[in-house]
Design a protein around this motif. Structure first.
Motif, PDB file in Angstrom:
ATOM      1  N   ILE A  46      35.226  73.831  22.346  1.00 39.88           N
ATOM      2  CA  ILE A  46      36.504  74.545  22.439  1.00 39.88           C
ATOM      3  C   ILE A  46      37.062  74.410  23.857  1.00 39.88           C
ATOM      4  CG2 ILE A  46      37.578  76.846  22.453  1.00 39.88           C
ATOM      5  CD1 ILE A  46      35.596  77.535  20.107  1.00 39.88           C
ATOM      6  N   LEU A  47      36.228  74.659  24.851  1.00 42.02           N
ATOM      7  CA  LEU A  47      36.670  74.533  26.243  1.00 42.02           C
ATOM      8  C   LEU A  47      37.129  73.112  26.551  1.00 42.02           C
ATOM      9  CD1 LEU A  47      33.944  76.649  28.102  1.00 42.02           C
ATOM     10  CD2 LEU A  47      36.190  77.396  27.255  1.00 42.02           C
ATOM     11  N   VAL A  48      36.405  72.118  26.051  1.00 35.65           N
ATOM     12  CA  VAL A  48      36.768  70.710  26.277  1.00 35.65           C
ATOM     13  C   VAL A  48      38.138  70.406  25.677  1.00 35.65           C
ATOM     14  CG1 VAL A  48      36.197  68.319  25.638  1.00 35.65           C
ATOM     15  CG2 VAL A  48      34.413  69.845  26.513  1.00 35.65           C
ATOM     16  N   HIS A  49      38.353  70.806  24.427  1.00 34.69           N
ATOM     17  CA  HIS A  49      39.639  70.520  23.773  1.00 34.69           C
ATOM     18  C   HIS A  49      40.791  71.238  24.471  1.00 34.69           C
ATOM     19  CE1 HIS A  49      38.533  68.011  20.367  1.00 34.69           C
ATOM     20  NE2 HIS A  49      37.447  68.748  20.250  1.00 34.69           N
ATOM     21  N   LEU A  50      40.574  72.466  24.881  1.00 32.72           N
ATOM     22  CA  LEU A  50      41.640  73.182  25.595  1.00 32.72           C
ATOM     23  C   LEU A  50      41.932  72.518  26.932  1.00 32.72           C
ATOM     24  CD1 LEU A  50      40.703  76.901  24.826  1.00 32.72           C
ATOM     25  CD2 LEU A  50      42.558  75.543  23.812  1.00 32.72           C
ATOM     26  N   SER A  51      40.888  72.107  27.632  1.00 33.87           N
ATOM     27  CA  SER A  51      41.112  71.484  28.947  1.00 33.87           C
ATOM     28  C   SER A  51      41.805  70.134  28.821  1.00 33.87           C
ATOM     29  CB  SER A  51      39.789  71.330  29.700  1.00 33.87           C
ATOM     30  OG  SER A  51      39.021  70.277  29.162  1.00 33.87           O
ATOM     31  N   ALA A  52      41.623  69.464  27.705  1.00 33.23           N
ATOM     32  CA  ALA A  52      42.239  68.149  27.500  1.00 33.23           C
ATOM     33  C   ALA A  52      43.695  68.236  27.055  1.00 33.23           C
ATOM     34  CB  ALA A  52      41.430  67.357  26.470  1.00 33.23           C
ATOM     35  N   SER A  53      44.137  69.414  26.646  1.00 30.52           N
ATOM     36  CA  SER A  53      45.535  69.560  26.221  1.00 30.52           C
ATOM     37  C   SER A  53      46.436  69.619  27.455  1.00 30.52           C
ATOM     38  CB  SER A  53      45.714  70.805  25.357  1.00 30.52           C
ATOM     39  OG  SER A  53      45.587  71.961  26.137  1.00 30.52           O
ATOM     40  N   ALA A  54      47.694  69.286  27.254  1.00 31.63           N
ATOM     41  CA  ALA A  54      48.639  69.171  28.372  1.00 31.63           C
ATOM     42  C   ALA A  54      48.748  70.451  29.194  1.00 31.63           C
ATOM     43  CB  ALA A  54      50.011  68.755  27.856  1.00 31.63           C
ATOM     44  N   ASP A  55      48.774  71.596  28.528  1.00 27.71           N
ATOM     45  CA  ASP A  55      48.959  72.854  29.255  1.00 27.71           C
ATOM     46  C   ASP A  55      47.753  73.786  29.159  1.00 27.71           C
ATOM     47  OD1 ASP A  55      49.133  73.669  26.637  1.00 27.71           O
ATOM     48  OD2 ASP A  55      51.024  74.739  26.855  1.00 27.71           O
TER      49      ASP A  55
END
Length: 151
Positions: A46-55
């Motif tokens: 979850i943290l990885v996917h959020l960090s990879a998103s633009a904002d």
């Protein structure tokens, strides 16, 4: 009714090898993250996917799809991350039913600290065990399985 196509010896070996390897790799990564970062593998992802998103944020439905998990399972994991101050939630301005999860500064820091150990564990359990040709075959084969099951 179609006749059952039983697995031949090679197919059974592939199936058993997949089951054993996938379970052992998952267990290894789960334990490493728990021991070193206090996170489950799902929470780390979850943290990885959020960090990879633009904002640093994603709609919960999109996050569930990326993680290949149920919305209820994701809601539980995000709630745990929220309690730890790693993730927050906010309403979607254009859809009252929509909720976004976002990465907090603390979540970014925890991810930054956890990532090197996790990458090392991924290398130890899978990547460095295989040569480049085996990695290419594995990526292609598992990518095809995922594509078919998603459609």
């Amino acid at each position: 009714m179609a006749e059952t196509r039983w697995l031949d010896e090679q197919e059974m070996a592939a199936w058993r090898g997949f089951l054993a390897a996938s379970n052992l790799v998952a267990r290894h990564l789960e334990q490493q993250l728990k021991d070193e970062a206090g996170l489950s593998h799902t929470q780390y992802e979850i943290l990885v996917h959020l960090s990879a998103s633009a904002d640093g944020s994603l709609r919960m439905a999109d996050l569930a799809e990326r993680l290949v998990t149920s919305k209820s399972g994701l809601t539980y994991q995000v709630a745990q991350l929220e309690k730890a101050g790693l993730v927050g939630r906010r309403s979607c301005p254009s859809d009252v039913r929509g909720v976004f999860a976002y990465l907090t500064e603390h979540g970014t820091e925890v991810l930054r600290q956890a990532a090197p150990g996790h990458v090392g564990a991924v290398r130890e359990a899978l990547i460095d065990v295989l040569d480049r040709e085996q990695l290419a075959v594995l990526a292609g084969a598992l990518g095809e399985v995922a594509r078919r099951l998603r459609s």
